[in-house]
Motif scaffolding. Structure first.
Motif, mmCIF file in Angstrom:
data_model
loop_
_atom_site.group_PDB
_atom_site.id
_atom_site.type_symbol
_atom_site.label_atom_id
_atom_site.label_comp_id
_atom_site.label_asym_id
_atom_site.label_seq_id
_atom_site.Cartn_x
_atom_site.Cartn_y
_atom_site.Cartn_z
ATOM 1 N N GLU A 157 0.827 -1.201 0.000
ATOM 2 C CA GLU A 157 0.000 0.000 0.000
ATOM 3 C C GLU A 157 0.867 1.259 0.000
ATOM 4 O O GLU A 157 0.581 2.222 -0.690
ATOM 5 C CB GLU A 157 -0.911 -0.013 1.230
ATOM 6 N N SER A 158 1.938 1.238 0.779
ATOM 7 C CA SER A 158 2.821 2.394 0.843
ATOM 8 C C SER A 158 3.920 2.300 -0.204
ATOM 9 O O SER A 158 4.740 3.187 -0.319
ATOM 10 C CB SER A 158 3.474 2.466 2.216
ATOM 11 N N GLY A 159 3.940 1.193 -0.941
ATOM 12 C CA GLY A 159 4.992 0.985 -1.930
ATOM 13 C C GLY A 159 6.298 0.494 -1.339
ATOM 14 O O GLY A 159 7.246 0.224 -2.069
ATOM 15 N N ALA A 160 6.357 0.383 -0.012
ATOM 16 C CA ALA A 160 7.625 0.020 0.633
ATOM 17 C C ALA A 160 8.010 -1.416 0.297
ATOM 18 O O ALA A 160 7.158 -2.287 0.171
ATOM 19 C CB ALA A 160 7.509 0.198 2.138
ATOM 20 N N SER A 161 9.303 -1.640 0.180
ATOM 21 C CA SER A 161 9.774 -2.979 -0.152
ATOM 22 C C SER A 161 9.951 -3.809 1.118
ATOM 23 O O SER A 161 9.886 -3.298 2.226
ATOM 24 C CB SER A 161 11.095 -2.899 -0.905
ATOM 25 N N ASP A 162 10.172 -5.092 0.923
ATOM 26 C CA ASP A 162 10.286 -6.007 2.046
ATOM 27 C C ASP A 162 11.210 -7.136 1.608
ATOM 28 O O ASP A 162 10.956 -7.782 0.588
ATOM 29 C CB ASP A 162 8.889 -6.544 2.381
ATOM 30 N N MET A 163 12.274 -7.352 2.360
ATOM 31 C CA MET A 163 13.262 -8.330 1.906
ATOM 32 C C MET A 163 12.759 -9.767 1.983
ATOM 33 O O MET A 163 13.402 -10.684 1.492
ATOM 34 C CB MET A 163 14.561 -8.181 2.691
ATOM 35 N N TYR A 164 11.608 -9.970 2.610
ATOM 36 C CA TYR A 164 11.060 -11.321 2.698
ATOM 37 C C TYR A 164 9.978 -11.582 1.640
ATOM 38 O O TYR A 164 9.409 -12.649 1.596
ATOM 39 C CB TYR A 164 10.439 -11.556 4.077
ATOM 40 N N ARG A 165 9.668 -10.589 0.823
ATOM 41 C CA ARG A 165 8.494 -10.704 -0.038
ATOM 42 C C ARG A 165 8.686 -11.691 -1.186
ATOM 43 O O ARG A 165 9.718 -11.719 -1.843
ATOM 44 C CB ARG A 165 8.121 -9.329 -0.586
ATOM 45 N N TYR A 166 7.652 -12.474 -1.407
ATOM 46 C CA TYR A 166 7.568 -13.398 -2.544
ATOM 47 C C TYR A 166 7.106 -12.545 -3.717
ATOM 48 O O TYR A 166 5.935 -12.224 -3.823
ATOM 49 C CB TYR A 166 6.558 -14.486 -2.205
ATOM 50 N N SER A 167 8.039 -12.148 -4.539
ATOM 51 C CA SER A 167 7.697 -11.239 -5.629
ATOM 52 C C SER A 167 6.651 -11.879 -6.534
ATOM 53 O O SER A 167 6.782 -13.045 -6.908
ATOM 54 C CB SER A 167 8.976 -10.935 -6.411
ATOM 55 N N PRO A 168 5.592 -11.143 -6.892
ATOM 56 C CA PRO A 168 4.500 -11.743 -7.644
ATOM 57 C C PRO A 168 4.973 -12.502 -8.891
ATOM 58 O O PRO A 168 5.910 -12.073 -9.564
ATOM 59 C CB PRO A 168 3.647 -10.536 -8.037
ATOM 60 N N LEU A 169 4.323 -13.594 -9.162
ATOM 61 C CA LEU A 169 4.765 -14.429 -10.265
ATOM 62 C C LEU A 169 4.139 -13.998 -11.588
ATOM 63 O O LEU A 169 3.149 -13.284 -11.640
ATOM 64 C CB LEU A 169 4.489 -15.900 -9.983
ATOM 65 N N SER A 170 4.749 -14.414 -12.653
ATOM 66 C CA SER A 170 4.260 -14.133 -13.995
ATOM 67 C C SER A 170 3.768 -15.448 -14.586
ATOM 68 O O SER A 170 4.342 -16.501 -14.315
ATOM 69 C CB SER A 170 5.400 -13.583 -14.848
ATOM 70 N N THR A 171 2.700 -15.359 -15.379
ATOM 71 C CA THR A 171 2.109 -16.581 -15.914
ATOM 72 C C THR A 171 1.913 -16.447 -17.415
ATOM 73 O O THR A 171 1.451 -15.407 -17.885
ATOM 74 C CB THR A 171 0.729 -16.835 -15.258
ATOM 75 N N ILE A 172 2.283 -17.475 -18.126
ATOM 76 C CA ILE A 172 2.006 -17.516 -19.567
ATOM 77 C C ILE A 172 1.176 -18.767 -19.817
ATOM 78 O O ILE A 172 1.586 -19.868 -19.417
ATOM 79 C CB ILE A 172 3.307 -17.540 -20.382
ATOM 80 N N SER A 173 0.010 -18.590 -20.419
ATOM 81 C CA SER A 173 -0.924 -19.720 -20.549
ATOM 82 C C SER A 173 -1.437 -19.877 -21.967
ATOM 83 O O SER A 173 -1.514 -18.912 -22.729
ATOM 84 C CB SER A 173 -2.176 -19.500 -19.691
ATOM 85 N N VAL A 174 -1.843 -21.098 -22.264
ATOM 86 C CA VAL A 174 -2.658 -21.343 -23.450
ATOM 87 C C VAL A 174 -3.940 -21.995 -22.964
ATOM 88 O O VAL A 174 -3.954 -22.624 -21.906
ATOM 89 C CB VAL A 174 -1.956 -22.277 -24.461
ATOM 90 N N GLY A 175 -5.019 -21.823 -23.715
ATOM 91 C CA GLY A 175 -6.264 -22.394 -23.223
ATOM 92 C C GLY A 175 -7.304 -22.516 -24.308
ATOM 93 O O GLY A 175 -7.127 -22.073 -25.448
ATOM 94 N N LEU A 176 -8.389 -23.127 -23.904
ATOM 95 C CA LEU A 176 -9.469 -23.435 -24.818
ATOM 96 C C LEU A 176 -10.786 -23.278 -24.081
ATOM 97 O O LEU A 176 -10.903 -23.660 -22.918
ATOM 98 C CB LEU A 176 -9.310 -24.896 -25.274
ATOM 99 N N ASN A 177 -11.750 -22.683 -24.758
ATOM 100 C CA ASN A 177 -13.091 -22.610 -24.201
ATOM 101 C C ASN A 177 -14.049 -23.150 -25.248
ATOM 102 O O ASN A 177 -14.002 -22.744 -26.406
ATOM 103 C CB ASN A 177 -13.433 -21.141 -23.864
ATOM 104 N N ALA A 178 -14.855 -24.110 -24.822
ATOM 105 C CA ALA A 178 -15.806 -24.691 -25.774
ATOM 106 C C ALA A 178 -17.181 -24.747 -25.138
ATOM 107 O O ALA A 178 -17.322 -25.051 -23.959
ATOM 108 C CB ALA A 178 -15.352 -26.094 -26.168
#
Lengths: 1070, 514
Positions: free
Chosen positions: A1047-1068
């Motif tokens: 919220e304050s933008g402050a960093s944290d040395m213990y933080r699990y930096s958000p992950l990035s996702t690349i996906s393929v998919g299908l909707n039927a």
């Protein structure tokens, strides 16, 4: 004149005809998804006979036979129906491409975007599901102006922190209220399958949120799940497969052991100089590998002392020195290739009496950090049935089974991320024998990890990567939530609804610390177990009356609601394990006597009423009054009365707007309301708190911590004005301006700790948030086969404490509440930096200097002992006459430096998102960029990497290369000195960093197979395939610094930096 | 027809609407108690009232009572480590996790922003508040309770209040001086309306402590405590002896001598077998058992208290899962070690340089030198496995009779009764040192210095040497094994040796300096 006359005649004539020959036509108007449409104008073609659909989408009109009815509504394609001699006409309206009109679900009733006087934004399920996230809260990022989604961790399934319209409280609650299918929700957000969601409506202003009363003051997020209304039976399948990665940059740190050890040597050398050692070089040489330096056990080189290793002239490792072994890069072992699999099967359908929606979902989301994952099964059934013409039942039920492994993420030496970014590169991951070879592990296989018990000065006796492999941190949750309601229609207009909402979960947490290595080896392994049970019941009884009197459309509702929240927690532990795998306590030979269980309760009771009125679909009024009682407050303070009024004016329906075609749609709105909040407190803040202890197996009651029996509701007074518009066919948008004054702030007032307690929670002080939000979408290209939409939304807001709480010992408002690195005082935001100012590095000796304000008592224009001011605002408070007379100097003693407002704030100037949507034939490409401009945040994780700790205690950022090294060096990085200079990286303005950022949050390319191809195949009705990426790229002031994660933008040395996702998919859809 | 269905539903609805009882909104905590709940429970079970005074004793060893989450914040014994290091008899032998490095380096005491300045202040004033809360329930400072049990409770509360102010006066003021210096805020009530008091003078602080302890001694006459964590009359006498000695007028020393004599009559000194581990007395020695007869005040720790790493044992003892084991050993000052006579059994409390216990632990990877100067034969978990004790059940020592055997000699020396002082000292040391005849040659300042030295040796690591340093107005010199300032000397009133009132007090108590 003639025309007027003709119209007049016409009116009379048609009226006569109506009286003479008309018959009644009734009907029901729905949108294409089957939900009833309110406020659709139904007009007899060529006449002025008209009505509008009511809250259930029904209408009734007297017409001539063979008349044609014209159905119009903003956002829908106009439709004409010749009725012939029919007495019932049901119409399904197709959305027009502008899609401005949206159904706004407000929980207790539904409205249209036009009729709604408050500020709400609807995000469709389709839009949300473009993002491959596992927690619905994360999907809201970038969708709504004024809504900040803070993704605090890469652990799959984590709920994001959401802030709506600034920072609502100082010490009280800042979270929005979640409402799921009409019921205030206390369950976990991760139990909701995003693919079950039909839409999310975010309510922002008082007119919108007042109906929720309790805890609606920070906005309301209304989640509505899908139904099968008026749909042909269908089966829909989604399948997604993706890969999770750590794509966002990490801090740039030293990776070369040689570079590191040379700097360590330099630190010792400088220490020798500082302490006056006659020969600093030999001091450094002797101590480099010693108890006072780096343990000889961690010397990875083939020489044994500093003199042989380091060339004192260049202060680097001598040429030709070889290593005994190469320490591993911890990052290579901390992160894993990981994937994400999601499958959803959804079925539904309905007829005029019954409809249903059911789904089954499976998700397995593995984090990039080892042994971090989230698995979820969900099942949902939504069923609606018209039992009798006067009786209707609805039932929604959701079951979720979640499993989370979150190893290596605690804020201590267990953190994998702390190790990866901070361990000096000289330390190996695997233990080495005297020859430098790895040692086979007879227990788990592979090699033995180095727990650093031979003198490693970073995280000694621990190894977060080994712990993440060998220990278990497992959470399992079974969660059931839903609601059931019965609605009785006494007459067409009057109804009574009884509704029971339930959220129940049972969560088990296991922590098994293995018996062979690490912290529990000495006790042969340990188990900790915690069980949480939530039962939240919500009971609503509501009377509703709705009727249209010609142009006057009135809806009134009155209700009583009661909520009973109970969260029971129990825990137990034991040690000396038989099996290293069994998580149950009977596996522990010794059970600890510190087992515990307790329950926290919160009960709420409310009475409320609302009036919704519109005149001719042009003028709108909504008024709400609500009386709430909360168990958090002691009798006498429990009840508060709140309410709101909203007004809307759809200008484009006025005559004077009819003769132009620039402004297609324009609505002005304004609202004002007062809303209470009670959830930012402990459950029992009114009582003195006395801990129960055990001393010699007899009760021992701890020193009381005073509660405050006078505590009551924090109240927000919100006003807003806004405009919604559509210009031509090319630009739609809205702009809102709000002021939110929060009174009776829940404030932790600090007092001198000599009193025996350090703070007391009070209702005092005032906070103001004001801001402007905009949301614009340009339809740049709109052709049959090609479209291009570009959207931008954003917010600018300010936050200001307008009154500080009274300090009873002076009876005046407190001058400053020091909340390092921020200061709270009148006229400042709660995120204004109040801090010691780093004034640079003395080129003469490389030490830090800080700014000091001083009263020059002896008039020598120099700062002398005893003249310094440590806290500027407090000093001005008690010496107002001294304002402007203080002089500014510098000091080399951190504790002498003055704390003052350095003129920087963590609040950005503007933030929001860009959204791009474009399509060509069956191809659709969308992209979302999040931006934030202005503002500053404290980069504490970087401060640690710029340390002057004892050598070997922590790694350095590559920026340490800019350190002071010799007299005359001009730099902002002080010398390193094996901690001989204290406070080098203590909290100061040095680590305040620009917080602007740009994030590529989502990109998605989808292709729908043309219907005509599918028709011939007889396989599926609709098939879409896609490829998408989430959280792909971040640009900020410094690699590794991600201000969007707090919220304050402050960093944290213990933080699990958000992950990035690349996906393929299908909707039927079948 | 329709109506007959609607009516029952409506009735159900109406019942539900009015279903909330009048006290629906009343809820009570279960993870702690409120004074009201405690009052109700005590009416049924009056024994519970003892639990309030007992809470002060629990607070003495509870983690986080100094208002932080630091691993050096665990009540009295944590502050004992601070003071032992400030007086330099305890050395931070190496740095790894770095707890206490700001203390050992004298950086904390000169910087009022540090947690080290905050923790003792917060802890002792918390105890004062807790004592005041009990005193208020009993009618206030000036009230005289009517029954014996109530007097005993009042006596304990006042003794604990004096205990709090005594340590504050020692840690946050250089000395008594002439009594006019303003040193500490005084609170004699827990009334929130009387918050944020200004500093009072040293004389006012001492007068309050002495008056409280005298009252306590009177009220605790005949009090038979049920466990050694409680303050009884002898503990109150011991505290009063400390308070008076810290002021140190001749009248004070005379009274100190009397108080110490009373305690000597009541308690034996610690035996030679209890003082040092010699390979045969594993369960007798170790300073880990509150049942030791010489212990006057201490606490029997069990698994129920749930202490582990964050504890005195977790900081000091090699044989506990501790920082001492993990690379931050707490050792004896080499200068002090060298002053221990070779015929003194207490020299064996510390692992000697060039030899010692390391070979026994070679299989665990230890090499000669690893344990040097560590107190491994004075304080230990009986398991004697390095890093072994995971949950702390070895006990805490707050006060033992030996302090007063030695203080008796000190008082007599200050009163000029050198004969009596010599005799007391010789007699005390006779089972520790083979040949105590050297004492016969000491007198005057030499004698006082020897008593000072023997007190520091006997009570090493027990949080007493700082108090001795202050009352003797001593100058300390750091031995060569200190990581910082080795060889440097500091006078007792050097600003580096006294804590500063923490920033949080300066910021949040606007009346402090009024």
């Amino acid at each position: 004149m003639k025309n007027v006359f003709m119209v007049f005649i016409g009116l009379i004539f048609s009226g006569l005809v109506a009286n003479a020959q008309t018959h009644v036509v009734e009907g029901h108007v729905t949108s294409s998804d089957g939900s009833p449409l309110i406020g659709i104008t139904v007009q007899v073609k060529g006449s002025s006979i008209a009505t509008a659909t009511d809250a259930k989408g029904d209408f009734k009109l007297n017409v001539n036979p063979n008349a044609t009815l014209v159905f119009t509504g903003i956002g829908f394609e106009e439709q004409s129906v010749n009725i012939g001699d029919r007495s019932e006409v049901n119409v399904s309206m197709a959305s027009s491409t502008q899609k401005l009109s949206e159904v706004v679900v407000t929980g207790y009733s539904t409205s249209t975007k036009e009729a709604f006087t408050g500020s709400a934004k609807v995000v469709s399920g389709e839009q949300l599901n473009k993002k491959d996230i596992s927690n619905v809260s994360q999907a809201l990022a970038g969708e709504i102006a004024g809504v900040q989604v803070i993704n605090t961790s890469g652990q799959p399934g984590t709920s994001a922190t959401i802030r709506i319209r600034g920072i609502g409280s100082v010490n009280g609650n800042r979270d929005p209220l979640y409402v799921v299918d009409g019921v205030a929700y206390s369950g976990t957000l991760s139990s909701i399958n995003p693919s079950d969601i039909a839409s999310i409506t975010v309510l922002k202003d008082a007119a919108a949120t007042a109906i929720y009363g309790v805890d609606g003051s920070n906005g309301v997020i209304v989640i509505t799940t899908k139904n099968g209304r008026s749909k042909e039976s269908f089966i829909e399948v989604d399948a997604k497969y993706g890969s999770n990665k750590s794509l966002l940059p990490r801090y740039s740190v030293l990776t070369s052991p040689e570079e590191f050890i040379a700097l360590a040597w330099e630190g010792l050398y400088n220490e020798g100089v500082i302490t006056g050692d006659p020969n600093p070089t030999s001091y450094a040489n002797e101590n480099l590998f010693s108890d006072a330096g780096i343990s000889p056990n961690n010397n990875i080189w083939t020489v044994t002392n500093g003199a042989d290793l380091i060339d004192p002239a260049t202060r680097t490792v001598k040429a030709g020195i070889s290593r005994k072994y190469n320490p591993e890069r911890w990052e290579d072992y901390a992160f894993q290739p990981s994937n994400r699999t999601e499958i959803n099967v959804k079925m539904g359908g309905g007829d005029s009496k019954t409809n249903y929606y059911s789904s089954f979902g499976y998700l397995k989301d593995n984090g990039y950090s080892i042994n971090s994952d989230f698995k979820r099964f969900t099942a949902r059934l939504n069923l609606n049935h018209q039992v009798k013409s006067w009786l209707k039942t609805d039932m929604n039920i959701n079951y979720s089974n979640g499993t989370t492994n979150n190893n290596g993420q605690e804020s201590n030496s267990n953190s994998v991320f702390w190790f990866v970014d901070n361990i000096p590169p000289i330390y190996p991951l695997f233990k080495r024998d005297s020859t430098g070879s790895k040692i086979a592990d007879p227990i788990f296989g592979g090699y033995q990890y180095d727990y650093g018990n031979t003198g490693r000065k970073f995280g000694s006796l621990t190894n977060a990567i080994a712990d993440a492999h060998y220990n278990t941190l497992l959470t399992k949750i079974n969660e059931l939530s839903g609601n059931t309601s019965i609605t009785i229609n006494f007459t067409k207009d009057l109804s009574l609804q009884n509704r029971l909402g339930v959220q129940y979960y049972n969560q088990d947490y296991w922590e098994l610390t293995n018996k062979f290595y690490g912290s529990a080896a000495g006790q042969n392994g340990s188990i900790f177990q915690q069980k949480d049970e939530l039962l939240n019941l919500n009971l609503l009884n509501m009377l509703r009356y709705a009727h249209r009197f010609n142009e006057h459309n009135v809806e009134v509702l009155a209700a009583h609601e009661a909520t009973n929240f109970k969260l029971t927690e129990s825990s137990a532990s034991g040690y000396n394990l038989v099996s290293n795998n069994s998580l149950e306590l009977d596996n522990a030979i010794v059970k600890n006597p510190t087992s515990s269980s307790y329950a926290n309760t919160n009960k709420l009771e409310s009475y409320f009423a609302q009036l919704n009125y519109d005149y001719n679909n042009t003028y709108y009024l909504s008024a709400t009054v609500r009386r709430d009682g909360s168990s958090r407050f002691i009798a006498g303070n429990a009840w508060g009365t709140f309410g709101a009024v909203g007004l809307g004016w759809e200008m484009t329906r006025m005559n004077f707007m009819q003769n132009q075609n620039v402004v297609e749609y324009l609505k002005l709105k304004a609202s004002y309301g007062v809303i209470g909040d009670q959830s930012g407190l402990g459950y029992y803040p009114g009582y003195d708190h006395i801990d129960i202890g055990n001393l010699n197996d007899n009760p021992s009651f701890g020193v009381p911590v005073p509660g405050n029996p006078n505590l009551t509701w924090e109240t927000s007074k919100m006003s807003q004005v806004g405009v919604e518009f559509r210009l031509g066919n090319y630009l739609t948008g809205s702009v809102d301006y709000y002021i939110k004054n929060t009174d009776n702030l829940i404030f932790d007032r600090r007092i001198g700790p000599s009193n025996g307690y350090a703070l007391i929670t009070v209702n005092d002080g005032q906070l103001r948030n004001q801001g402007i939000e905009f949301d614009l979408t340009a339809h740049l290209i709109k052709k049959a086969n090609f479209f291009l939409d570009l959207g931008v939304n954003g917010e600018h807001f300010s936050n200001e404490i307008t009154t500080m709480p009274i300090d009873p010992s002076t009876s005046k408002p407190k001058n400053i509440d020091n909340q390092s690195p921020y200061g709270w005082s009148k006229g400042h935001s709660i995120y204004d930096f109040y801090i010691r100012n780093f004034a640079g590095v003395d080129p003469a000796d490389g030490t830090s200097t800080w700014t000091v304000y001083y009263h020059d008592d002896n008039n020598n224009k120099a700062f002398d002992d005893g003249e310094g001011v440590s806290d500027l605002e407090a000093y001005y408070g008690s010496n107002p006459d001294k304002k402007g007379t203080l002089l500014k100097g510098i000091t080399k003693a951190y504790s002498e430096a003055t704390q003052y407002y350095v003129g920087k704030s963590a609040i950005p100037k503007i933030r929001g998102a860009f959204n791009l949507n474009t399509g060509f034939k069956g191809l659709v490409l969308s992209a979302q960029l999040l931006y934030s401009v202005g503002g500053y945040s404290y980069d504490g994780a970087y401060a640690v990497l710029m340390n002057n700790d004892l050598i070997g205690g922590n790694n350095w950022s590559t920026d340490i290369r800019k350190r002071w090294q010799k007299e005359g060096d001009i730099t902002n990085v002080p010398r390193i000195s094996n901690n001989a200079d204290a406070r080098v990286n203590s909290t100061s303005s040095r680590f305040i960093t620009e917080a602007s950022y740009l994030v590529l949050n989502n990109v998605r390319l989808a292709y729908s197979i043309p219907e005509k191809i599918l028709k011939n195949q007889n396989v599926a009705k609709q098939i879409t395939v896609f490829i998408s990426g989430d959280n792909l790229w971040l640009k900020s002031a410094r690699n590794g610094f991600n201000p969007s994660t707090a919220e304050s933008g402050a960093s944290d040395m213990y933080r699990y930096s958000p992950l990035s996702t690349i996906s393929v998919g299908l909707n039927a859809k079948f | 027809m329709k109506l007959k269905y609607i009516i029952p539903f409506s009735i159900i609805g109406a019942v539900l609407v009015t279903g909330c009882k009048k006290d629906f909104l009343k809820t009570e905590p279960t993870s702690f108690v409120t004074p009201e709940q405690l009052g109700d429970a005590s009416r049924q079970d009056p024994k519970l009232l003892n639990g309030s005074i007992s809470g002060l004793y629990t607070t003495m060893f509870t983690t986080g009572v100094g208002g932080t989450t630091g691993h050096d914040d665990f009540g009295q014994k944590g502050i004992d480590i601070y003071s032992d290091m400030l007086s330099s008899d305890m050395v931070l032998g190496a740095l790894n996790y770095g707890w206490y490095s700001d203390i050992a380096r004298y950086q904390a005491t000169v910087d009022f922003t540090t947690n080290e300045d905050y923790i003792p202040w917060r802890y002792y004033y918390r105890q004062v508040f807790g004592a005041n809360a009990i005193i208020d329930i009993l009618g206030g400072t000036d009230a005289v309770p009517e029954t014996v049990p109530l007097k005993q409770t009042m006596g304990q509360a006042k003794a604990m209040r004096a205990y709090g102010y005594f340590y504050l006066s020692q840690l946050y003021a250089t000395d008594y001086g002439d009594g006019t210096a303003k040193i500490l805020p005084i609170y004699t009530t827990s009334d929130i309306a009387k918050a944020n008091q200004p500093k009072s003078t040293a004389k006012e602080v001492w007068d309050l402590m002495i008056s409280d302890l005298q009252t306590a001694i009177t009220y605790l006459d005949g009090f038979q405590r049920t466990s050694k964590d409680q303050v009884d009359q002898n503990v109150a006498k011991g505290l009063l002896a400390y308070v008076l000695a810290a002021r140190g007028t001749q009248e004070d020393w005379a009274e100190v001598a009397t108080l110490c004599a009373d305690i000597k009559n009541a308690y034996p000194k610690t035996t030679a077998g209890e003082v040092v581990y010699n390979g045969t007395n594993l369960n007798e020695a170790g300073f880990n058992n509150a049942a030791t007869p010489s212990w006057m005040w201490g606490v029997d720790l069990t698994l129920a208290q749930g202490l582990d790493l964050v504890s005195w044992w977790g900081q000091v003892d090699l044989f506990t899962y501790s920082y001492a084991w993990a690379g931050d050993p707490k050792t004896i000052d080499e200068g002090l070690y060298n002053k221990i006579r070779t015929d003194d059994i207490r020299k064996g409390q510390f692992d000697p340089p060039n030899g010692g216990a390391e070979p026994e632990y070679a299989a665990d990877g230890y090499a000669p030198g690893d344990f040097d100067y560590m107190p491994i034969n004075k304080f230990y978990d009986p398991g004697r496995t390095p890093g072994g004790q995971r949950q702390v059940v070895t006990d805490y020592l707050y006060m033992r009779a030996d302090e007063f055997y030695l203080m008796y000699a000190e008082a007599e020396a200050y009163l000029g009764h050198d004969d009596e002082a010599r005799q007391a000292l010789s007699s005390y040391l006779s089972d520790r040192i083979t040949d105590v005849s050297y004492i016969d040659n000491l007198s005057g300042q030499q004698l006082k210095d020897e008593i000072n030295l023997q007190t520091r040796i006997e009570l090493w690591g027990e949080g007493k040497s700082y108090l001795v340093m202050k009352r003797d107005k001593a100058t300390i010199t750091r031995g060569p094994n200190h990581l910082f300032f080795d060889g440097d000397s500091f006078q007792y009133n050097d600003p580096k040796l006294t804590f500063l009132i923490p920033q949080a007090e300066e910021l949040n108590n606007p009346n402090l300096n009024k």
